[in-house]
Motif scaffolding. Structure first.
Motif, mmCIF file in Angstrom:
data_model
loop_
_atom_site.group_PDB
_atom_site.id
_atom_site.type_symbol
_atom_site.label_atom_id
_atom_site.label_comp_id
_atom_site.label_asym_id
_atom_site.label_seq_id
_atom_site.Cartn_x
_atom_site.Cartn_y
_atom_site.Cartn_z
ATOM 1 N N THR A 133 0.832 -1.201 0.000
ATOM 2 C CA THR A 133 0.000 0.000 0.000
ATOM 3 C C THR A 133 0.870 1.256 0.000
ATOM 4 O O THR A 133 0.727 2.129 -0.860
ATOM 5 C CB THR A 133 -0.946 0.010 1.216
ATOM 6 O OG1 THR A 133 -1.767 -1.165 1.166
ATOM 7 C CG2 THR A 133 -1.830 1.245 1.218
ATOM 8 N N VAL A 134 1.785 1.334 0.957
ATOM 9 C CA VAL A 134 2.743 2.447 1.012
ATOM 10 C C VAL A 134 3.968 2.132 0.156
ATOM 11 O O VAL A 134 4.430 2.973 -0.622
ATOM 12 C CB VAL A 134 3.165 2.737 2.466
ATOM 13 C CG1 VAL A 134 4.305 3.748 2.516
ATOM 14 C CG2 VAL A 134 1.972 3.249 3.267
ATOM 15 N N VAL A 135 4.503 0.924 0.298
ATOM 16 C CA VAL A 135 5.689 0.528 -0.470
ATOM 17 C C VAL A 135 5.314 -0.516 -1.521
ATOM 18 O O VAL A 135 4.373 -1.295 -1.333
ATOM 19 C CB VAL A 135 6.814 -0.016 0.443
ATOM 20 C CG1 VAL A 135 7.258 1.058 1.424
ATOM 21 C CG2 VAL A 135 6.382 -1.272 1.191
ATOM 22 N N ASP A 136 6.053 -0.514 -2.617
ATOM 23 C CA ASP A 136 5.781 -1.397 -3.750
ATOM 24 C C ASP A 136 6.411 -2.756 -3.493
ATOM 25 O O ASP A 136 7.562 -3.008 -3.845
ATOM 26 C CB ASP A 136 6.345 -0.781 -5.032
ATOM 27 C CG ASP A 136 6.030 -1.608 -6.270
ATOM 28 O OD1 ASP A 136 5.377 -2.658 -6.129
ATOM 29 O OD2 ASP A 136 6.446 -1.191 -7.367
ATOM 30 N N MET A 137 5.660 -3.653 -2.884
ATOM 31 C CA MET A 137 6.190 -4.947 -2.512
ATOM 32 C C MET A 137 6.404 -5.851 -3.730
ATOM 33 O O MET A 137 7.466 -6.458 -3.883
ATOM 34 C CB MET A 137 5.273 -5.632 -1.507
ATOM 35 C CG MET A 137 5.899 -6.848 -0.846
ATOM 36 S SD MET A 137 4.924 -7.402 0.564
ATOM 37 C CE MET A 137 6.106 -8.471 1.380
ATOM 38 N N GLN A 138 5.401 -5.935 -4.590
ATOM 39 C CA GLN A 138 5.531 -6.819 -5.748
ATOM 40 C C GLN A 138 6.676 -6.377 -6.646
ATOM 41 O O GLN A 138 7.562 -7.163 -6.984
ATOM 42 C CB GLN A 138 4.215 -6.853 -6.537
ATOM 43 C CG GLN A 138 4.194 -7.865 -7.673
ATOM 44 C CD GLN A 138 4.005 -9.296 -7.195
ATOM 45 O OE1 GLN A 138 3.609 -9.544 -6.063
ATOM 46 N NE2 GLN A 138 4.281 -10.260 -8.067
ATOM 47 N N GLY A 139 6.679 -5.114 -7.024
ATOM 48 C CA GLY A 139 7.717 -4.615 -7.926
ATOM 49 C C GLY A 139 9.106 -4.699 -7.317
ATOM 50 O O GLY A 139 10.074 -5.087 -7.981
ATOM 51 N N GLY A 140 9.201 -4.345 -6.024
ATOM 52 C CA GLY A 140 10.496 -4.358 -5.358
ATOM 53 C C GLY A 140 11.060 -5.762 -5.235
ATOM 54 O O GLY A 140 12.262 -5.981 -5.463
ATOM 55 N N LEU A 141 10.217 -6.726 -4.893
ATOM 56 C CA LEU A 141 10.701 -8.092 -4.731
ATOM 57 C C LEU A 141 10.984 -8.763 -6.074
ATOM 58 O O LEU A 141 11.904 -9.582 -6.185
ATOM 59 C CB LEU A 141 9.708 -8.924 -3.918
ATOM 60 C CG LEU A 141 9.553 -8.500 -2.457
ATOM 61 C CD1 LEU A 141 8.593 -9.439 -1.724
ATOM 62 C CD2 LEU A 141 10.896 -8.448 -1.729
ATOM 63 N N VAL A 142 10.227 -8.411 -7.102
ATOM 64 C CA VAL A 142 10.529 -8.942 -8.436
ATOM 65 C C VAL A 142 11.905 -8.463 -8.895
ATOM 66 O O VAL A 142 12.692 -9.231 -9.470
ATOM 67 C CB VAL A 142 9.444 -8.534 -9.451
ATOM 68 C CG1 VAL A 142 9.901 -8.836 -10.886
ATOM 69 C CG2 VAL A 142 8.139 -9.268 -9.163
ATOM 70 N N ALA A 143 12.223 -7.193 -8.628
ATOM 71 C CA ALA A 143 13.530 -6.656 -9.021
ATOM 72 C C ALA A 143 14.669 -7.397 -8.338
ATOM 73 O O ALA A 143 15.742 -7.596 -8.925
ATOM 74 C CB ALA A 143 13.594 -5.165 -8.687
ATOM 75 N N VAL A 144 14.449 -7.824 -7.107
ATOM 76 C CA VAL A 144 15.472 -8.565 -6.360
ATOM 77 C C VAL A 144 15.510 -10.033 -6.783
ATOM 78 O O VAL A 144 16.591 -10.628 -6.937
ATOM 79 C CB VAL A 144 15.187 -8.467 -4.847
ATOM 80 C CG1 VAL A 144 16.057 -9.439 -4.069
ATOM 81 C CG2 VAL A 144 15.419 -7.046 -4.361
ATOM 82 N N ALA A 145 14.333 -10.624 -6.979
ATOM 83 C CA ALA A 145 14.260 -12.050 -7.293
ATOM 84 C C ALA A 145 14.766 -12.376 -8.695
ATOM 85 O O ALA A 145 15.301 -13.465 -8.921
ATOM 86 C CB ALA A 145 12.816 -12.544 -7.141
ATOM 87 N N THR A 146 14.614 -11.451 -9.625
ATOM 88 C CA THR A 146 14.972 -11.735 -11.024
ATOM 89 C C THR A 146 16.432 -12.159 -11.193
ATOM 90 O O THR A 146 16.703 -13.241 -11.742
ATOM 91 C CB THR A 146 14.634 -10.536 -11.924
ATOM 92 O OG1 THR A 146 13.218 -10.305 -11.877
ATOM 93 C CG2 THR A 146 15.055 -10.789 -13.365
ATOM 94 N N PRO A 147 17.408 -11.367 -10.727
ATOM 95 C CA PRO A 147 18.804 -11.827 -10.883
ATOM 96 C C PRO A 147 19.118 -13.063 -10.047
ATOM 97 O O PRO A 147 19.936 -13.903 -10.460
ATOM 98 C CB PRO A 147 19.628 -10.618 -10.442
ATOM 99 C CG PRO A 147 18.718 -9.795 -9.593
ATOM 100 C CD PRO A 147 17.345 -10.014 -10.161
#
Length: 234
Positions: free
Chosen positions: A21-35
């Motif tokens: 809601t405040v922080v972008d959890m999906q986008g942030g974790l996808v950016a970390v999980a991808t590499p």
């Protein structure tokens, strides 16, 4: 008096879910999980991996709340969820890799419109977080999201995860306000339903343009972004 005028008159506190809601959890974790997943040679969709991770975490936290035993830390629930998903994906991993992935939750950044929207809301209301996160995780997160909330409350205070009624009532008790003086704001229908059933007003941030669903606990407001919320309430 319009419904929005009535809300503005009654509300003293805007209370926010943090993760998603405040922080972008999906986008942030996808950016970390991808590499990480690429290095493991896993060829699936990183966005799906994160969705499975979050759904497994949610299911496990609901089980934990319903057991009515000692509250399990959010971090531990998260580590179990990541381990389970990697097992399902056939990924070989170490406990340290699991801990590192879950720790990234503490470093999530705000959705772009959130800081300005909350500054506008701050001119009229007290701003508070009520999160399923552990107290130390939420404390660390302040360095990354940069929002000076008036209070950050962990559900550990109530020994249960949202949407257990005790989490919302305990938060109102800590703040010294009546339940109907709080507008609870979340991107998740389950959180809005829990808060509304407990006696709070609710605002659904419909970032993903999904139906809220059939429930007697409909939100008082349904808006697309946090900026829309600020425009309605201030």
């Amino acid at each position: 008096m319009s419904g929005h005028d009535e809300l503005r008159r009654k509300i003293k506190v805007c209370m926010f879910d943090q993760y998603g809601t405040v922080v972008d959890m999906q986008g942030g974790l996808v950016a970390v999980a991808t590499p990480f997943l690429e290095a493991k040679g896993w060829t699936g969709n990183p966005n799906s991996f994160v969705t499975w991770w979050r759904r497994t975490h949610f299911e496990n936290s609901m089980i934990d709340a319903l057991l009515h035993r000692e509250h399990t830390p959010y971090r531990e629930i998260g580590q179990r969820a990541v381990s389970y998903v990697m097992d399902r994906c056939g990924i070989i991993y170490s406990p340290e890799e699991v801990r590192t992935l879950v720790a990234e939750i503490e470093k999530l950044r705000c959705f772009p419109e959130v800081p300005a929207a909350l500054e506008k809301l701050r001119t009229r209301y007290k701003l508070v977080v009520l999160s399923n996160g552990d107290p130390d995780m939420l404390e660390t997160a302040k360095r990354y999201h940069g929002i000076p909330f008036d209070r950050v409350i962990s559900v550990a205070e109530a020994n249960a995860f949202k949407p257990h009624v005790a989490t919302y009532t305990k938060a109102a008790e800590i703040l010294g306000v009546a339940m109907d003086e709080v507008l609870f704001v979340a991107n998740h229908a389950f959180d809005c339903i829990g808060a509304k059933a407990a006696g709070m007003h609710t605002a659904f941030i419909d970032r993903r343009q999904r139906p809220f669903g059939q429930t007697p606990h409909q939100p008082d407001l349904s808006i697309r972004t946090m900026q829309d919320l600020a425009n309605v309430l201030v």
